[in-house]
Design an enzyme around this catalytic site. Structure first.
Site, PDB file in Angstrom:
ATOM      1  N   THR B 137     -32.126 -34.543   9.023  1.00 55.32           N
ATOM      2  CA  THR B 137     -31.965 -33.545   7.968  1.00 55.32           C
ATOM      3  C   THR B 137     -32.935 -33.785   6.830  1.00 55.32           C
ATOM      4  OG1 THR B 137     -30.555 -32.665   6.220  1.00 55.32           O
ATOM      5  CG2 THR B 137     -29.996 -34.853   6.993  1.00 55.32           C
ATOM      6  N   ILE B 138     -33.597 -32.731   6.400  1.00 57.63           N
ATOM      7  CA  ILE B 138     -34.481 -32.874   5.233  1.00 57.63           C
ATOM      8  C   ILE B 138     -33.657 -33.112   3.977  1.00 57.63           C
ATOM      9  CG2 ILE B 138     -36.274 -31.391   6.243  1.00 57.63           C
ATOM     10  CD1 ILE B 138     -35.489 -29.300   4.045  1.00 57.63           C
ATOM     11  N   ASP B 139     -32.340 -32.852   4.045  1.00 56.58           N
ATOM     12  CA  ASP B 139     -31.489 -33.024   2.856  1.00 56.58           C
ATOM     13  C   ASP B 139     -31.170 -34.493   2.570  1.00 56.58           C
ATOM     14  OD1 ASP B 139     -31.394 -30.305   2.444  1.00 56.58           O
ATOM     15  OD2 ASP B 139     -29.627 -30.037   3.710  1.00 56.58           O
ATOM     16  N   GLN B 330     -41.463 -26.232   3.377  1.00 51.02           N
ATOM     17  CA  GLN B 330     -40.960 -27.580   3.078  1.00 51.02           C
ATOM     18  C   GLN B 330     -40.421 -28.275   4.320  1.00 51.02           C
ATOM     19  OE1 GLN B 330     -38.728 -27.637  -1.054  1.00 51.02           O
ATOM     20  NE2 GLN B 330     -38.757 -25.587  -0.226  1.00 51.02           N
ATOM     21  N   ARG B 331     -39.832 -27.512   5.217  1.00 54.53           N
ATOM     22  CA  ARG B 331     -39.295 -28.148   6.419  1.00 54.53           C
ATOM     23  C   ARG B 331     -40.134 -27.853   7.648  1.00 54.53           C
ATOM     24  NH1 ARG B 331     -33.918 -24.318   7.229  1.00 54.53           N
ATOM     25  NH2 ARG B 331     -34.788 -22.969   8.821  1.00 54.53           N
TER      26      ARG B 331
END
Lengths: 430, 430
Positions: B137-139, B330-331
């Protein structure tokens, strides 16, 4: 033999990923010539010359030059100032005062114009000035040259963004709209097309300022793609026009259409946006008295919400719709350079100094494409400053498909060597 | 000894720049084990399993695997489907029908939860299933693991965007606001800070969901930076909250403030935006009955136009103000990977298969940081699926500065090895 003297280099207009390479090309070449004394950078272009604000580039060490070349931005500072005749007089006086006999101005056609005015003044006064325009613009719209340093890297960034967005959209299908820089011409939007290797790959639709569109046409195009592929990736130039050739978010034709197609609230929203821009101060009005909404996220929001309102009922209210406005990263992202663009940006700087030292008095450096495709190769020459200053170059009509919503193979062939090779997509048979 | 059988791998949630590397890590490791027969990819995660839609990954050649690993997106397709208990029953039935004894699910905490439910069902039925969650996850908000594959590359993209935007803003000074992904936590916004090497470099201010702000505070912060440096680069999490802890464009506190500070038209504009979202269909309402405006350009436009309206009169009406919403790039940008992130994404996939083949029954692969800084080094272990499924990880309080508008050195030390080295800025003395 050129007059012994000092050299000034300046940067103008929007920065690019490779404009610093032109500075470094100029500095490294200038260091080889004993006829050049000081090597000065004008801080913030012509405004720095007017204020006599310079940086000594001869004392910058090799590591710093390398780092400068590697990075985007405009290391000397830039400006948006279009100099008046008086400004040019003053520039000439500053040159005379500082013993400047070499001037290199890196920028677009306004910079070529400024250079040509200063040049004329110097000639009138019998002052020997060798003055060269070094081309730079992500807009790729300079006359004479085959293409402009800065465009290839911006185009590479755009193509890689679309490639990534398309892979993302394949994984989680929906309608995705991306707004690309380019107010006057669709040059940069054409580069998005390179992300598509074959039929079915996105971007599936591209819209350009050169081909005005109604909302109904855009909606119909997107619906057709969505029915065919279950998804749609769409590239739109920020300068896209309505049927009345006005910017879409300003256009009266589009407003009438929006009111009819999706409701009066869309028009009220645009008007409210105008009021807010006005409250922010410094807003400009167009011929209709609408406040200009450019430079905001409104175009992406407007088109995506209109398309969603129009199509959602046809797809059970479950349309997945996203929109992005590609921003300043298009010209400034610090990690994306096209190799040929990087090389050429350096070379146009270096060549400008060589022209200056080998007898040429003035001119704008031109890139001529000798071979395209895998054997892509260029040569350099000089154009008259006035030729380059005279206007801007359009995207050739034969680069657009007949529907005005895509590009031709001729366009792809032109673009591919400028952007450099893109990663290949894996193809899994499902 | 594990049961002989077939293997399924699936991808879930938002794609990243490196999630395909985890698939390739799984496939390449699985090919080494004779106990594994078919190697299947589930098309679009759990939804593909429910529909029995698979792709044969054993037959994919080396070049295709390499190309898949190189690119962003989710090559098998992804899904946003959070499976119900019934779905998990059905997944188990599909596994039994297809002789699947190995399942690897690459995703966030919802994927870990789905895996743990299927796992329980399999145990209840005495069916041997080796089931592993592979983090992605990019989070960066998964529990237990030091960090999440995908985050480093997204963070690198954000840091390079801010570095480029800062160099651009230095060249043409003004106020620039960039909105960064992160609805629940400020993890990704913290990475913007790495673009700044030293005092004066941007981003100068960062705002996070963890630190609610009033408009007055944001405006005062930006004014102070602008007075000091003549420019300001600002990073804002899309999940930033007003003083009442509601999303800024929804918050009643912010609406009251905006009306007082810059005029009622700003609130009317937000309301009009809500009406337009409603007309588009599928809009959601918050606790106040406001239509949710997330996923649009409104946050960037709202904050930048409020700040401009508030500050422009103080600076002679000449404030240069720009705002970008960093988007899906961004992702998904196809040209930006953090090397450690790429390596680790491959490794978590590979390790998952090794755990499965060496006696472990289930778990979520965890990255443990052994050394940081230049010697950055990690080791891998397993956590219980239920531990990872249980929630999300906050940014530690000590990563934020006391004003809640920047990060601490501890935060930078945590981030730097994940993002990888950034290009150094050239420093010209002007």
């Amino acid at each position: 033999m050129a007059e012994r003297g000092n050299l000034i280099v300046g940067q103008s207009g929007g920065p690019t990923a490779v404009i610093n390479r032109s500075v470094v090309g100029i500095v490294r070449e200038a260091l080889k010539h004993s006829g050049i004394d000081k090597i000065l950078g004008a801080c913030n272009g012509i405004t720095g010359i007017l204020k006599e604000k310079f940086v000594d580039l001869r004392s910058v060490n090799e590591d710093q030059l390398d780092q400068m070349a590697e990075l985007s931005g405009a290391a000397l500072g830039s400006c948006r100032h279009k100099p008046s005749e008086e400004d040019c007089e003053r520039v000439f006086e500053v040159f005379r005062k500082h013993g400047v006999h070499y001037f290199f101005y890196i920028g677009g056609n306004d910079s070529a114009l400024a250079a040509s005015i200063v040049n004329r003044i110097a000639r009138d006064r019998n002052y020997e000035l060798r003055i060269f325009h070094v081309p730079k613009t992500i807009d790729n719209d300079l006359l004479v040259t085959d293409h402009c340093p800065g465009f290839g890297s911006a185009g590479r960034y755009v193509a890689l963004t679309f490639l990534g967005n398309d892979l993302d959209n394949q994984a989680l299908p929906g309608i995705k709209i991306d707004i690309v820089m380019g107010r006057q011409a669709g040059w940069l939007t054409t580069t998005a097309a390179l992300a598509s290797e074959r039929e079915g790959d996105g971007p599936h639709l591209l819209y350009f300022p050169e081909h005005p569109k109604s909302l109904a046409q855009i909606i119909a195009d997107i619906e057709a793609v969505y029915r065919k592929y279950g998804r749609a990736l769409v590239a739109i130039s920020e300068g896209i026009l309505g049927p009345d050739e006005q910017e879409i978010v300003q256009s009266n034709a589009i407003r009438e259409e929006a009111e009819k197609l999706v409701g009066k609230v869309f028009v009220e929203w645009l008007d409210k946006f105008g009021e807010v821009m006005d409250a922010g101060g410094g807003s400009k009005k167009d011929a209709f008295g609408h406040v200009q909404l450019s430079g905001t996220g409104i175009l992406a929001d407007f088109i995506s919400l209109v398309v969603k309102a129009a199509l959602n009922p046809k797809f059970g209210g479950k349309l997945r719709m996203r929109a992005d406005t590609l921003g300043y990263a298009q010209r400034s992202f610090a990690g994306c350079v096209s190799k040929p663009d990087a090389r050429e940006a350096y070379e146009v700087g270096r060549r400008a100094v060589r022209y200056a030292m080998s007898g040429d008095i003035d001119g704008s450096v031109v890139i001529n494409r000798i071979e395209s495709g895998d054997k892509y190769r260029v040569e350099y020459s000089l154009a008259k400053l006035s030729e380059v200053a005279a206007g801007t170059k359009d995207v050739p009509a034969e680069f657009f498909n007949s529907a005005g919503n895509g590009v031709t193979q001729a366009c792809r062939d032109y673009l591919a060597p400028l952007i450099g090779p893109l990663p290949k997509r894996a193809r899994l048979s499902k």
